[in-house]
Design a protein around this motif. Structure first.
Motif, PDB file in Angstrom:
ATOM      1  N   TYR A   1       0.843  -1.179   0.000  1.00 24.77           N
ATOM      2  CA  TYR A   1       0.000   0.000   0.000  1.00 24.77           C
ATOM      3  C   TYR A   1       0.887   1.240   0.000  1.00 24.77           C
ATOM      4  CZ  TYR A   1      -4.371  -2.450   1.130  1.00 24.77           C
ATOM      5  OH  TYR A   1      -5.493  -3.247   1.092  1.00 24.77           O
TER       6      TYR A   1
ATOM      7  N   GLN B   1       0.837   5.567   0.862  1.00 29.35           N
ATOM      8  CA  GLN B   1       0.121   6.693   1.471  1.00 29.35           C
ATOM      9  C   GLN B   1       0.849   7.969   1.084  1.00 29.35           C
ATOM     10  OE1 GLN B   1       0.072   6.868   5.793  1.00 29.35           O
ATOM     11  NE2 GLN B   1      -1.952   7.786   5.777  1.00 29.35           N
TER      12      GLN B   1
ATOM     13  N   GLN C   1      -2.871  11.939   2.612  1.00 32.42           N
ATOM     14  CA  GLN C   1      -3.923  11.127   2.014  1.00 32.42           C
ATOM     15  C   GLN C   1      -4.074   9.789   2.726  1.00 32.42           C
ATOM     16  OE1 GLN C   1      -3.894  10.791  -2.255  1.00 32.42           O
ATOM     17  NE2 GLN C   1      -3.005  12.828  -2.543  1.00 32.42           N
ATOM     18  N   HIS C   2      -5.111   9.050   2.330  1.00 31.95           N
ATOM     19  CA  HIS C   2      -5.330   7.735   2.911  1.00 31.95           C
ATOM     20  C   HIS C   2      -4.555   6.677   2.141  1.00 31.95           C
ATOM     21  CE1 HIS C   2      -8.339   8.404  -0.223  1.00 31.95           C
ATOM     22  NE2 HIS C   2      -8.254   7.111  -0.456  1.00 31.95           N
ATOM     23  N   LEU C   3      -4.532   5.482   2.660  1.00 35.03           N
ATOM     24  CA  LEU C   3      -3.810   4.392   2.012  1.00 35.03           C
ATOM     25  C   LEU C   3      -4.497   3.961   0.725  1.00 35.03           C
ATOM     26  CD1 LEU C   3      -2.755   4.096   5.017  1.00 35.03           C
ATOM     27  CD2 LEU C   3      -2.299   1.732   4.387  1.00 35.03           C
TER      28      LEU C   3
ATOM     29  N   GLU D   1       4.725   7.268   1.888  1.00 33.00           N
ATOM     30  CA  GLU D   1       5.065   6.185   2.801  1.00 33.00           C
ATOM     31  C   GLU D   1       4.502   4.892   2.221  1.00 33.00           C
ATOM     32  OE1 GLU D   1       4.056   6.824   6.919  1.00 33.00           O
ATOM     33  OE2 GLU D   1       5.563   5.357   7.549  1.00 33.00           O
TER      34      GLU D   1
ATOM     35  N   PHE E   1       3.733   0.764   2.673  1.00 36.38           N
ATOM     36  CA  PHE E   1       3.468  -0.266   3.671  1.00 36.38           C
ATOM     37  C   PHE E   1       3.314  -1.618   2.999  1.00 36.38           C
ATOM     38  CE2 PHE E   1       2.750   2.336   7.377  1.00 36.38           C
ATOM     39  CZ  PHE E   1       2.318   3.551   6.854  1.00 36.38           C
TER      40      PHE E   1
ATOM     41  N   PHE F   1      -7.866   5.205  11.145  1.00 29.32           N
ATOM     42  CA  PHE F   1      -8.386   4.943   9.807  1.00 29.32           C
ATOM     43  C   PHE F   1      -9.442   3.846   9.868  1.00 29.32           C
ATOM     44  CE2 PHE F   1      -5.891   7.441   6.971  1.00 29.32           C
ATOM     45  CZ  PHE F   1      -4.677   7.642   7.612  1.00 29.32           C
TER      46      PHE F   1
ATOM     47  N   PHE G   1      -9.582   2.398   2.254  1.00 28.49           N
ATOM     48  CA  PHE G   1      -9.404   3.146   3.488  1.00 28.49           C
ATOM     49  C   PHE G   1     -10.077   4.507   3.417  1.00 28.49           C
ATOM     50  CE2 PHE G   1      -6.456   0.689   6.064  1.00 28.49           C
ATOM     51  CZ  PHE G   1      -6.092  -0.297   5.162  1.00 28.49           C
ATOM     52  N   GLY G   2     -10.572   4.937   4.566  1.00 25.38           N
ATOM     53  CA  GLY G   2     -11.139   6.263   4.684  1.00 25.38           C
ATOM     54  C   GLY G   2     -10.063   7.317   4.834  1.00 25.38           C
ATOM     55  N   PRO G   3     -10.466   8.584   4.940  1.00 24.74           N
ATOM     56  CA  PRO G   3      -9.510   9.685   4.976  1.00 24.74           C
ATOM     57  C   PRO G   3      -8.798   9.860   6.314  1.00 24.74           C
ATOM     58  CG  PRO G   3     -11.722  10.528   5.137  1.00 24.74           C
ATOM     59  CD  PRO G   3     -11.842   9.063   4.885  1.00 24.74           C
TER      60      PRO G   3
END
Lengths: 115, 110
Positions: A36, A38, A42-44, A88, A90, B90, B101-103
């Motif tokens: 993943y 990021q 922001q979100h993953l 980042e 993961f 999250f 995934f959410g914000p």
């Protein structure tokens, strides 16, 4: 229980350099593997995943990863990074073959790409 | 992006106060999860749900409880917040093959 190790915590590269981020996992059975990303603020988002078949997996944005079962590794690679790859990253593992939906994440690698 | 919203997005609270974070999805998905993200620890699973009123503990569930009375909402409650619960939270939905995934919610416990 499964676990994931990412040995590179911070990586700094110049644009056009090649990237390889290490990921090793520990689990006694069949696993599914994920990377993943990021981006800042922001979100993953899922980059790529491996479930079975060809151990060389291609993902979005030119990323690829190779599953080496004998080494319990799933390293992420990109031949030529761009400034926009700063993020980042993961690695994550989940049980294979109907073993459930829980992902276990590594601690992450911060990649900074300099112009 | 999958239809996931989290509220609030930012919260500052004091030690000992209760806090509830909400995750709302429009995908009608069975599976929902709460993670916390901390430097040096990556993402760690707090609780998860496989359906309405079907929840279970993750690896860091102490001090947290969850509820899911509707498919679309998954609530995370800190009964009595502590400074160690300062984190980014999250929510995620979906099976392992395609988790979205959410914000995130940034929580600061003073």
């Amino acid at each position: 229980a499964q676990s994931v190790s990412q040995h590179n915590h911070h990586v700094i590269l110049s644009e056009a350099a090649s990237l390889e981020l290490g990921c090793n996992y520990s689990y006694g059975g069949t696993v599914n593997l994920f990377w993943y990303v990021q981006y800042p603020g922001q979100h993953l988002q899922l980059l790529l995943k491996y479930f079975s078949g060809d151990p060389l997996v291609k993902g979005i944005k030119g990323f690829e990863a190779e599953f080496i079962k004998s080494k319990f590794s799933f390293n992420l690679r990109k031949p030529s990074v761009q400034w926009s790859d700063t993020a980042e990253y993961f690695c994550a593992v989940a049980p294979g073959r109907g073993g459930g939906n829980k992902l276990t994440f590594g601690t992450g690698t911060q990649l900074k790409v300099e112009l | 992006d999958a239809g996931i919203t989290q509220s609030p997005r930012h919260k500052v609270t004091e030690t000992g106060t209760p806090v509830t974070l909400r995750c709302h999805q429009t995908e009608n998905h069975r599976y929902m999860y709460w993670y916390r993200q901390d430097p040096g620890h990556g993402l760690r699973l707090i609780h998860y749900s496989y359906g309405v009123k079907d929840t279970d503990k993750g690896e860091v569930s102490d001090g947290y409880s969850v509820s899911r009375s509707k498919t679309e909402d998954f609530l995370l409650t800190l009964e009595s917040a502590t400074s160690s619960q300062t984190s980014v939270y999250f929510c995620a939905i979906g099976p392992q093959e395609t988790q979205y995934f959410g914000p995130g919610t940034r929580l600061l416990v003073l």
